[in-house]
Design an enzyme around this catalytic site. Structure first.
Site, PDB file in Angstrom:
ATOM      1  N   HIS A   1       0.817  -1.222   0.000  1.00 33.36           N
ATOM      2  CA  HIS A   1       0.000   0.000   0.000  1.00 33.36           C
ATOM      3  C   HIS A   1       0.850   1.271   0.000  1.00 33.36           C
ATOM      4  O   HIS A   1       0.392   2.325   0.420  1.00 33.36           O
ATOM      5  CB  HIS A   1      -0.964  -0.011   1.199  1.00 33.36           C
ATOM      6  CG  HIS A   1      -2.046  -1.052   1.087  1.00 33.36           C
ATOM      7  ND1 HIS A   1      -2.829  -1.463   2.152  1.00 33.36           N
ATOM      8  CD2 HIS A   1      -2.479  -1.770   0.008  1.00 33.36           C
ATOM      9  CE1 HIS A   1      -3.692  -2.384   1.728  1.00 33.36           C
ATOM     10  NE2 HIS A   1      -3.488  -2.603   0.445  1.00 33.36           N
TER      11      HIS A   1
ATOM     12  N   CYS B   1       3.597  13.197  -7.463  1.00 34.52           N
ATOM     13  CA  CYS B   1       2.577  14.128  -7.934  1.00 34.52           C
ATOM     14  C   CYS B   1       1.367  13.363  -8.428  1.00 34.52           C
ATOM     15  O   CYS B   1       1.463  12.206  -8.833  1.00 34.52           O
ATOM     16  CB  CYS B   1       3.130  15.094  -8.959  1.00 34.52           C
ATOM     17  SG  CYS B   1       3.449  14.373 -10.567  1.00 34.52           S
TER      18      CYS B   1
ATOM     19  N   THR C   1      -3.755  -8.047  10.932  1.00 30.13           N
ATOM     20  CA  THR C   1      -4.625  -7.456   9.908  1.00 30.13           C
ATOM     21  C   THR C   1      -6.047  -7.941  10.112  1.00 30.13           C
ATOM     22  O   THR C   1      -6.265  -9.113  10.446  1.00 30.13           O
ATOM     23  CB  THR C   1      -4.137  -7.766   8.470  1.00 30.13           C
ATOM     24  OG1 THR C   1      -5.078  -7.193   7.545  1.00 30.13           O
ATOM     25  CG2 THR C   1      -3.973  -9.247   8.188  1.00 30.13           C
ATOM     26  N   SER C   2      -6.996  -7.040   9.876  1.00 28.12           N
ATOM     27  CA  SER C   2      -8.411  -7.416   9.991  1.00 28.12           C
ATOM     28  C   SER C   2      -8.839  -8.263   8.795  1.00 28.12           C
ATOM     29  O   SER C   2      -9.924  -8.837   8.802  1.00 28.12           O
ATOM     30  CB  SER C   2      -9.284  -6.159  10.078  1.00 28.12           C
ATOM     31  OG  SER C   2      -9.103  -5.376   8.910  1.00 28.12           O
TER      32      SER C   2
ATOM     33  N   ASN D   1      -3.150 -12.402  16.214  1.00 29.56           N
ATOM     34  CA  ASN D   1      -4.065 -11.261  16.304  1.00 29.56           C
ATOM     35  C   ASN D   1      -4.849 -11.402  17.604  1.00 29.56           C
ATOM     36  O   ASN D   1      -5.294 -12.502  17.919  1.00 29.56           O
ATOM     37  CB  ASN D   1      -5.032 -11.277  15.097  1.00 29.56           C
ATOM     38  CG  ASN D   1      -5.751  -9.947  14.886  1.00 29.56           C
ATOM     39  OD1 ASN D   1      -6.229  -9.335  15.823  1.00 29.56           O
ATOM     40  ND2 ASN D   1      -5.820  -9.522  13.635  1.00 29.56           N
TER      41      ASN D   1
END
Ligand code: BJW
Length: 248
Positions: free
Chosen positions: A121, A129, A190-191, A215
């Site tokens: 990500h 830009c 992580t969900s 988790n």
């Protein structure tokens, strides 16, 4: 908190030839970087993702989006890797092949010493830009916020992946390859609600290799995993990695 690691899991990890790991915001929670979806403390409990993490939001209110990311960039720059990040960096040194796939944009894995890191990500420390994707490291202080690209004049934005945007092609390709080759797959913090990252561990599940989730909360992936280790990554991972390295 008492953490118990099955000895069968320790043996499987000790003998693994290619370990792939998918991490999410939960691994950085103990470094003080807020997650997204945790009730009360998650970013999306206070802020609307549609107003801040989409290309439409940036077009509608670029100043708001730029300033929100400037605040988060500052927060991340002050954060330090925690024992969870460090345990994964230690594990990498002992495994023949190791691929760390992260959804996080905070650089904390790299700062902890992890080498083979795939950022799905993007990274909040990079700026590009909006129109042509020129990477920009410095810009003149301008009246206008966000500042403009010195090469093409379009607005600057963080190099992160917003909802509705494609993930970086090479990063996603390498992540999928790792999940298709690894003989041990670990999912941490992580969900597993955001695609396509959330489906990556399922490639390992389909192949029948060892799968593990760390988790404090169960997720849509939990029932598919061979092992579920409930608890904070900063506590569970050091115990897991010490057990494996101690047994080497
Ligand atoms: C702990 C802990 C501790 C707490 N220790 N654990 C298929 C079906 C449906 C929808 C889609 C689909 N394919 C694509 C989509 C649309 C969309 C999507 O998935 N939407 C869903 C929400 C429904 N995906 C996209 O748009 C992606 N692009 C894409 O696929 O392009 C092609 C396409 C577009 C449109 C349609 C179809 C195809 C891009 C996704 C980009 C995500 N961007 C963000 C923001 C990044 C920049 C920024 O930081 O601002 O990425 S959103 C946010 O969520 C961030 C994260 O990386 C990501 C995942 O969150 P994560 O890491 O799982 O965090 P949390 O908060 O959700 O969970 C934390 C977990 O930690 C919890 O489980 C806690 O219990 C745990 N925890 N403390 C261990 N101490």
């Amino acid at each position: 908190m008492r953490i118990s690691i099955p000895s069968e899991l320790v043996d499987l990890l000790r003998n693994a030839q290619h370990v792939a790991v998918l991490t999410g915001a939960g691994i950085s929670a103990e470094s003080g970087v807020p997650t997204f979806r945790d009730a009360q403390t998650g970013l999306w409990a206070k802020y609307d993702p549609q107003e801040l993490a989409t290309p439409e939001a940036f077009r509608k209110n670029p100043r708001l989006v730029w300033e929100w990311y400037a605040w988060r960039r500052e927060l991340v720059s002050k954060a330090e890797p925690n024992p969870g990040h460090q345990a994964l960096a230690e594990l990498e040194k002992f495994v023949p092949q190791f691929t760390l796939i992260t959804q996080n944009i905070d650089s904390l894995h790299t700062r902890a010493g992890s080498q083979n890191v795939i950022e799905l990500h993007g990274n909040i420390t990079r700026t590009k830009c909006a129109d042509e994707g020129h990477f920009v490291t410095t810009w003149e202080q301008q009246e206008e916020v966000p500042p403009r690209c010195p090469y093409c004049g379009s607005l600057l934005r963080p190099d992160v992946v917003w909802f509705g945007e494609s993930l970086p092609y090479e990063a996603l390709k390498k992540a999928l390859e790792a999940a298709q080759k690894a003989d041990f797959f670990l999912t941490v913090g992580t969900s597993a609600l955001v695609q396509p990252a959330a489906s990556i561990p399922l490639l390992a599940v389909e192949r029948g290799v060892t799968t593990v989730e760390v988790n404090p909360q169960k997720t849509p992936l939990t029932s598919y995993m061979d092992f579920y280790l409930p608890g904070p990554a900063g506590e569970v991972l050091p115990v897991l990695v010490s057990a494996v390295l101690g047994a080497k």
